[in-house]
Design a protein around this motif. Structure first.
Motif, PDB file in Angstrom:
ATOM      1  N   ASP A 110       0.843  -1.182   0.000  1.00 54.17           N
ATOM      2  CA  ASP A 110       0.000   0.000   0.000  1.00 54.17           C
ATOM      3  C   ASP A 110       0.882   1.236   0.000  1.00 54.17           C
ATOM      4  O   ASP A 110       0.933   1.966   0.980  1.00 54.17           O
ATOM      5  N   PRO A 111       1.542   1.470  -1.070  1.00 53.18           N
ATOM      6  CA  PRO A 111       2.582   2.482  -1.071  1.00 53.18           C
ATOM      7  C   PRO A 111       2.082   3.899  -0.833  1.00 53.18           C
ATOM      8  O   PRO A 111       2.785   4.712  -0.303  1.00 53.18           O
ATOM      9  N   GLY A 112       0.841   4.172  -1.252  1.00 50.89           N
ATOM     10  CA  GLY A 112       0.360   5.531  -1.039  1.00 50.89           C
ATOM     11  C   GLY A 112       0.362   5.902   0.423  1.00 50.89           C
ATOM     12  O   GLY A 112       0.626   7.028   0.806  1.00 50.89           O
ATOM     13  N   LYS A 113       0.113   4.908   1.266  1.00 49.70           N
ATOM     14  CA  LYS A 113       0.081   5.206   2.685  1.00 49.70           C
ATOM     15  C   LYS A 113       1.463   5.183   3.291  1.00 49.70           C
ATOM     16  O   LYS A 113       1.706   5.791   4.309  1.00 49.70           O
ATOM     17  N   ALA A 114       2.361   4.431   2.664  1.00 52.61           N
ATOM     18  CA  ALA A 114       3.643   4.227   3.330  1.00 52.61           C
ATOM     19  C   ALA A 114       4.463   5.503   3.395  1.00 52.61           C
ATOM     20  O   ALA A 114       5.081   5.782   4.390  1.00 52.61           O
ATOM     21  N   LEU A 115       4.480   6.261   2.332  1.00 54.41           N
ATOM     22  CA  LEU A 115       5.296   7.465   2.384  1.00 54.41           C
ATOM     23  C   LEU A 115       4.400   8.672   2.589  1.00 54.41           C
ATOM     24  O   LEU A 115       4.597   9.721   1.997  1.00 54.41           O
ATOM     25  N   ARG A 116       3.412   8.493   3.430  1.00 55.64           N
ATOM     26  CA  ARG A 116       2.465   9.564   3.680  1.00 55.64           C
ATOM     27  C   ARG A 116       3.166  10.797   4.200  1.00 55.64           C
ATOM     28  O   ARG A 116       2.841  11.925   3.899  1.00 55.64           O
ATOM     29  N   ASP A 117       4.165  10.576   4.993  1.00 61.04           N
ATOM     30  CA  ASP A 117       4.866  11.651   5.652  1.00 61.04           C
ATOM     31  C   ASP A 117       6.085  12.049   4.874  1.00 61.04           C
ATOM     32  O   ASP A 117       7.178  11.994   5.408  1.00 61.04           O
ATOM     33  N   TRP A 118       5.894  12.440   3.639  1.00 56.97           N
ATOM     34  CA  TRP A 118       7.069  12.688   2.812  1.00 56.97           C
ATOM     35  C   TRP A 118       7.856  13.868   3.379  1.00 56.97           C
ATOM     36  O   TRP A 118       7.309  14.759   4.006  1.00 56.97           O
ATOM     37  N   ASP A 119       9.120  13.855   3.117  1.00 62.67           N
ATOM     38  CA  ASP A 119       9.916  15.032   3.432  1.00 62.67           C
ATOM     39  C   ASP A 119      11.023  15.073   2.399  1.00 62.67           C
ATOM     40  O   ASP A 119      11.359  14.060   1.806  1.00 62.67           O
ATOM     41  N   LEU A 120      11.599  16.238   2.196  1.00 60.64           N
ATOM     42  CA  LEU A 120      12.616  16.325   1.149  1.00 60.64           C
ATOM     43  C   LEU A 120      14.020  16.411   1.716  1.00 60.64           C
ATOM     44  O   LEU A 120      14.986  16.539   0.984  1.00 60.64           O
ATOM     45  N   TRP A 121      14.150  16.336   3.033  1.00 59.99           N
ATOM     46  CA  TRP A 121      15.499  16.453   3.608  1.00 59.99           C
ATOM     47  C   TRP A 121      16.333  15.223   3.309  1.00 59.99           C
ATOM     48  O   TRP A 121      17.504  15.334   2.953  1.00 59.99           O
ATOM     49  N   GLY A 122      15.692  14.057   3.486  1.00 56.61           N
ATOM     50  CA  GLY A 122      16.417  12.824   3.204  1.00 56.61           C
ATOM     51  C   GLY A 122      16.932  12.790   1.780  1.00 56.61           C
ATOM     52  O   GLY A 122      18.122  12.594   1.539  1.00 56.61           O
ATOM     53  N   PRO A 123      16.030  12.995   0.792  1.00 54.36           N
ATOM     54  CA  PRO A 123      16.502  13.019  -0.592  1.00 54.36           C
ATOM     55  C   PRO A 123      17.591  14.054  -0.827  1.00 54.36           C
ATOM     56  O   PRO A 123      18.547  13.794  -1.541  1.00 54.36           O
ATOM     57  N   PHE A 124      17.459  15.216  -0.199  1.00 50.92           N
ATOM     58  CA  PHE A 124      18.480  16.247  -0.374  1.00 50.92           C
ATOM     59  C   PHE A 124      19.837  15.732   0.082  1.00 50.92           C
ATOM     60  O   PHE A 124      20.832  15.832  -0.642  1.00 50.92           O
ATOM     61  N   PHE A 125      19.877  15.146   1.283  1.00 50.36           N
ATOM     62  CA  PHE A 125      21.159  14.643   1.785  1.00 50.36           C
ATOM     63  C   PHE A 125      21.716  13.556   0.896  1.00 50.36           C
ATOM     64  O   PHE A 125      22.919  13.508   0.630  1.00 50.36           O
ATOM     65  N   PHE A 126      20.836  12.662   0.430  1.00 57.79           N
ATOM     66  CA  PHE A 126      21.340  11.547  -0.373  1.00 57.79           C
ATOM     67  C   PHE A 126      21.866  12.016  -1.715  1.00 57.79           C
ATOM     68  O   PHE A 126      22.890  11.529  -2.196  1.00 57.79           O
ATOM     69  N   ILE A 127      21.173  12.974  -2.326  1.00 63.90           N
ATOM     70  CA  ILE A 127      21.664  13.458  -3.620  1.00 63.90           C
ATOM     71  C   ILE A 127      23.000  14.175  -3.449  1.00 63.90           C
ATOM     72  O   ILE A 127      23.937  13.975  -4.222  1.00 63.90           O
ATOM     73  N   VAL A 128      23.077  15.006  -2.421  1.00 66.59           N
ATOM     74  CA  VAL A 128      24.345  15.719  -2.209  1.00 66.59           C
ATOM     75  C   VAL A 128      25.465  14.745  -1.891  1.00 66.59           C
ATOM     76  O   VAL A 128      26.595  14.879  -2.382  1.00 66.59           O
ATOM     77  N   PHE A 129      25.140  13.731  -1.101  1.00 64.66           N
ATOM     78  CA  PHE A 129      26.160  12.747  -0.745  1.00 64.66           C
ATOM     79  C   PHE A 129      26.642  12.001  -1.973  1.00 64.66           C
ATOM     80  O   PHE A 129      27.847  11.772  -2.150  1.00 64.66           O
TER      81      PHE A 129
END
Lengths: 183, 281
Positions: free
Chosen positions: B138-157
């Motif tokens: 049920d992926p729509g519910k799984a990332l209900r609490d999206w945030d962009l900090w994690g992706p930001f750190f991973f892309i920069v890393f």
């Protein structure tokens, strides 16, 4: 909006005001001055974007709450739709907000966006695509905060008006009632 | 508005003033209710200032009925139990929680609480996306609490790692990697939306960013070990892991006949990042 801070009172939360300004100023200063000291674009990019991201977080989560009593965020509801939520303090606390704090908050918010826009135009004119990337990211973050807080403030004003009309209506009706009971 | 200033003509006008003061002081209906501390975030405690006014308590309760409380046992990084009563916050050294008195919602929580909440949200999102968990159906519910900090750190890393591994043109490598990943995430999301899929823009960006985590690990290992064979193996494994992580979310967002159209570009992007990792020396 006037150009001078309202006189006659001091900042109610000087530490928060300081942090609100420092990250913005540091990001701008680093970006402008770094060309003199660093050769490496990577360092400039990472440090500037990191400072801008920290500033975004501080404004959204800390200084927005404390200096002007507003907060905005996005939630995904049960149906899977995205909902933007705006939250403000109750009217009494809003009226008690320090004028100087909120002047500083809004002015620095708009000013940084304008400055980044200028820097973006400079790098566009010089055809520096990578610096344009940095400026683009910082500008996006500033604009996101501006839009979020402006919407939040409008929402708060709407609620204030609704509340005021509700109060006026209830006061009017109870005055009318009391007039009838006297008569 | 104080009583001493007004001279009541008769008793009914005093009650008007009382009424208005009550409206002002306890007006849960005219203010957007404070951010309910628990719903979509089953695993994250909100420790705000001590006493909640009665109007806010009901908003804490929806969490237990929300299916998201199920992953609480598997998301062990955050609070061990669903936060039914809001936990009183440790004072800590905090800047805020002053002056604004009663509403004990996220508007007045101490700064350290906000930091902790955001950090634990990043960790829980990472675990939901990248590691096996009961929510993948049920992926729509799984990332209900999206945030962009994690992706930001991973892309920069990832950009930093690639740039570090490169022996020449470090700046270009970083800029290209960052731009490629960021623009790629946006374009992939637009692709799904244009295919008529139901996905929320930021949620999808967040997801694609979190799915970069395995490739981050792969890039780190490749940076440390320079053997080509090792690199190929590591990249292949992490690539498969990333694709496996991204698959259920992307495929469930679109019409089943268009699944391949939505998934192929995602795979393509991850494969190209994989080649970038192998090719950098």
């Amino acid at each position: 909006m006037d150009l001078n801070p309202p006189a006659g009172e001091n900042y109610a939360h000087p530490v928060v005001c300081f942090f609100h300004v420092i990250f913005k100023a540091a990001a701008l200063a680093f970006y402008i001055l770094s060309a003199l000291f660093f050769d490496s674009f990577v360092i400039i990019f990472v440090v500037t974007v990191l400072l801008a991201a920290l500033d975004f977080w501080v404004v959204k989560n800390v200084s927005g709450r404390i200096l002007v009593g507003l907060r905005w965020w996005n939630e995904i509801n049960e149906e899977g739709e995205s909902v933007w939520k705006f939250e403000c303090l109750d009217q009494e606390s809003l009226a008690r907000i320090n004028k100087k704090d909120s002047w500083l908050f809004w002015w620095t918010l708009y000013l940084t966006a304008v400055l980044w826009l200028f820097l973006g135009i400079f790098s566009l004119v010089r055809f520096q695509a990578d610096y344009l990337l940095v400026v683009g990211v910082c500008l996006t973050l500033s604009i996101a905060n501006i839009v979020g807080f402006t919407k939040c403030r409008k929402d708060a004003k709407k609620q204030l008006q609704a509340f005021a009309t509700e109060t006026l209506a209830s006061r009017f009706s109870s005055t009318v009632q009391s007039a009838f009971t006297v008569v | 508005m104080s009583h001493s200033d007004t001279i009541p003509l008769h008793s009914t006008s005093q009650s008007d003033i009382d009424e208005i003061e009550n409206l002002i002081n306890s007006n849960p209906s005219s203010v957007l209710p404070a951010r309910p501390p628990s719903p979509p975030r089953a695993s994250i405690p909100i420790s705000s200032a001590p006493i909640p006014p009665p109007a806010f308590i009901p908003s804490n309760l929806p969490a237990p009925t929300n299916p998201k409380t199920a992953p609480v046992p598997s998301v062990s990084s955050a609070a061990p139990k669903p936060p039914l009563p809001p936990r009183p916050s440790g004072p800590g050294g905090n800047i805020s929680a002053s002056g604004f008195g009663s509403p004990p919602n996220t508007l007045t929580e101490p700064v350290w609480d906000t930091v902790k909440r955001d950090l634990s949200r990043i960790v829980s999102n990472l675990k939901l996306v990248v590691f096996p968990n009961p929510f993948r159906e049920d992926p729509g519910k799984a990332l209900r609490d999206w945030d962009l900090w994690g992706p930001f750190f991973f892309i920069v890393f990832l950009g930093l790692t690639l740039s570090w591994s490169a022996s020449v043109k470090k700046s270009e490598v970083f800029a290209v990697a960052f731009a490629l990943l960021a623009a790629g995430a946006v374009i992939l999301t637009l692709n799904v939306l244009l295919l008529g899929g139901h996905i929320i823009f930021f949620q999808s960006l967040s997801l694609l960013g979190y799915c970069l985590f395995p490739l981050d690990i792969g890039a780190l290992i490749c940076m440390l070990k320079d053997n080509v064979l090792v690199k190929v193996v590591v990249v292949a494994v992490t690539l498969a892991w990333s694709s496996w992580a991204a698959y259920p979310f992307m495929s469930s967002a679109v019409n089943p006949r268009r699944k391949a159209l939505a998934l192929y570009p995602v795979l393509l992007m991850y494969v190209s990042v994989g080649f970038l990792i192998i090719a950098i020396d």
